[in-house]
Scaffold this motif. Structure first.
Motif, short mmCIF file in Angstrom:
data_model
loop_
_atom_site.label_atom_id
_atom_site.label_comp_id
_atom_site.label_asym_id
_atom_site.label_seq_id
_atom_site.Cartn_x
_atom_site.Cartn_y
_atom_site.Cartn_z
N UNK A 283 0.95 -1.13 -0.13
CA UNK A 283 -0.01 -0.01 -0.09
C UNK A 283 0.94 1.15 -0.02
N UNK A 284 2.04 1.08 0.77
CA UNK A 284 3.00 2.45 0.65
C UNK A 284 3.59 2.79 -0.52
N UNK A 285 3.95 1.59 -1.23
CA UNK A 285 4.71 1.84 -2.61
C UNK A 285 3.87 2.49 -3.56
N UNK A 286 4.91 3.23 -4.27
CA UNK A 286 4.02 4.11 -5.63
C UNK A 286 4.18 3.05 -6.71
N UNK A 287 5.26 2.39 -6.92
CA UNK A 287 5.48 1.51 -8.03
C UNK A 287 6.36 0.34 -7.59
N UNK A 288 6.56 -0.70 -8.72
CA UNK A 288 7.42 -1.71 -8.41
C UNK A 288 8.74 -1.24 -8.84
N UNK A 289 9.67 -1.98 -8.17
CA UNK A 289 9.93 -2.72 -7.28
C UNK A 289 9.61 -2.04 -5.82
N UNK A 290 8.96 -2.86 -4.82
CA UNK A 290 8.72 -2.45 -3.50
C UNK A 290 9.99 -2.23 -2.93
N UNK A 291 10.22 -1.13 -2.44
CA UNK A 291 11.80 -0.67 -2.01
C UNK A 291 11.98 -0.93 -0.43
N UNK A 292 13.12 -0.91 0.03
CA UNK A 292 13.41 -0.73 1.59
C UNK A 292 12.84 0.38 2.32
N UNK A 293 12.76 1.49 1.65
CA UNK A 293 12.08 2.71 1.83
C UNK A 293 10.53 2.62 2.11
N UNK A 294 10.02 1.94 1.18
CA UNK A 294 8.79 1.73 1.15
C UNK A 294 8.28 0.82 2.58
N UNK A 295 9.09 -0.27 2.61
CA UNK A 295 8.91 -1.16 3.95
C UNK A 295 9.15 -0.22 5.18
N UNK A 296 10.23 0.52 5.30
CA UNK A 296 10.33 1.41 6.42
C UNK A 296 9.30 2.35 6.71
#
Ligand SMILES: Nc1ncnc2c1ncn2[C@@H]1O[C@H](COP(=O)(O)OP(=O)(O)OP(=O)(O)O)[C@@H](O)[C@H]1O
Ligand SMILES: [Mg+2]
Length: 396
Positions: A283-296
């Motif tokens: 849900x937090x990711x804007x696009x693929x790939x889902x990154x470390x920043x998205x997870x944080x």
């Protein structure tokens, strides 16, 4: 990314997009079912594991396989305040009715119904004849002694013999089996012992908290020869990676390697947390790939959600003394804290903590992995305790 297409499924009993790392259990179940059906002996399976590790979804999958194998299944969830007899009875009644409706009259099935009726009168569960709808005389003297150990065994024998007569088999699936009373567990073990002795095709597949192994052993010393207790644990790094990556790949999305590594570190491989982190990271990711920043970024939301729901509902059921006990456990870290160390930390005698410890075990918050040790049944609860009670207040 699009919330609607989010493949993850955090929640109690919600089937995950990918049931990883449990193939060996499914295989064991297939073997048990196949053998029991042929009248060969095999240990029943009681899955044990911590909260949120995936016992219910696994048991549901086993139930699906069981049905496919041609078994009749009875699936129930034990409760602190509902008797085993009351849980099983409507299902046994329905099963016998279904067997009765099959082509041709079966004296074994009719007998099964009679025994069920006498069992009900014996345990004095309040159900009227009309509700029960069994227009057959009870078989007086069988399964109506009022002693659950004797009666449940006799009832199971009658039901299993009815199933054999109809060339079928029965699987009993019980979730949260640690909630059965000592008497009920003991009766259930005894009944399964009878099934094995008489080579009858009625099998038990259960799931519960780790305390179950001890409860079963204490109740009947032969339990370990009747049951196997496979441990359902956290996922290995490889399986956790699969649990995260495979579902998103199907939607042409992927996780970066460092994003996965971070989720594995934070969740310690516990399936429920993997679903939560997977869900929020998507849900937090804007696009693929889902990154470390998205997870944080997702981690903040996940922690808040867990603290406000998953952990809090358990925390709110505790008295303040119980909270302090758990807070002291959290202070000691590790898995399996010594009761003596907890008492030292709280500045009291170990004996005085006995009742608190017993209550916490009854509430399903802790269990005792080995004599004199206690451990949390909820993964990551120690970190939550420290977040919610930053200071261990020794004064009160
Ligand atoms: N093998 C698995 N791989 C990935 N996710 C899983 C797996 N097993 C379970 N899950 C996920 O973990 C969560 C918890 O599963 P489940 O409710 O079955 O756990 P449980 O052990 O029964 O917990 P509890 O003790 O609280 O009843 C669900 O969101 C489910 O989708
Ligand atoms: Mg469950």
């Amino acid at each position: 990314m699009d919330h609607i297409n989010n493949p993850f499924s955090p929640g109690a009993g919600s089937p995950p997009p990918e049931l990883v790392g449990r193939d060996h259990i499914l295989e064991k179940s297939r073997i048990l079912l196949g053998r029991a059906r042929q009248g060969r002996s095999e240990k029943s399976l009681l899955l044990v594991g911590l909260r949120g590790v995936g016992k219910t979804v696994l048991l549901n999958e086993v139930e699906r396989i069981t049905r496919e194998t041609g078994y009749y299944t009875i699936a129930v969830e034990a409760h602190e305040n509902k008797s085993l007899a009351a849980l099983l009875m409507p299902h046994l009644r329905q099963l016998l009715f279904e067997l009765d409706r099959m082509k041709g009259l079966s004296s074994k099935v009719r007998r099964g119904l009679g025994v069920l009726k006498s069992f009900i009168s014996g345990i004095k569960v309040k159900i009227s004849d009309i509700e029960l709808g069994i227009d057959i005389d009870p078989e007086r003297g069988t399964a109506d002694s009022g002693d659950l150990e004797v009666d449940l065994s006799n009832l199971f024998i009658a039901v299993a013999e009815a199933a054999v007569d109809r060339k079928t088999a029965v699987a009993l699936l019980i979730d949260e089996i640690q909630y059965l009373s000592e008497k009920e567990l003991s009766a259930l073990i005894m009944a399964m012992h009878k099934m094995q002795q008489r080579k009858l095709p009625l099998v038990l597949l259960g799931a519960g908290l780790p305390i179950l192994t001890r409860l079963a052993g204490e109740s009947k010393s032969y339990a370990e020869r009747l049951f196997e207790f496979p441990e359902i644990g956290p996922l290995s790094d490889l399986d956790a990676t699969k649990a995260l990556q495979d579902p998103v790949l199907r939607a042409n999305v992927k996780f970066s390697a460092d994003a996965i590594k971070e989720i594995i570190k934070l969740t310690q491989g516990y399936p429920y947390f993997i679903q939560e982190w997977g869900y929020q990271s998507w849900n937090h990711a804007e696009k693929s790939p889902i990154s470390l920043v998205d997870v944080q970024r997702a981690t903040k939301t996940v922690t808040q959600r867990l603290d406000a729901n998953f952990f809090k509902v358990r925390f709110d059921r505790l008295t303040s003394r119980e909270k302090r006990y758990l807070r002291a456990m959290a202070e000691l870290k590790g898995t399996g804290q010594r009761s003596g160390d907890i008492a030292n930390l709280l500045g009291v005698k170990v004996n005085s903590l006995g009742p608190i410890r017993a209550n916490l075990i009854n509430k399903g918050m802790i269990y005792s992995p080995t004599y004199g040790d206690v451990a949390f049944t909820v993964p990551l609860f120690d970190e939550f305790m420290i977040r919610t009670m930053p200071k261990l207040n020794l004064q009160k």
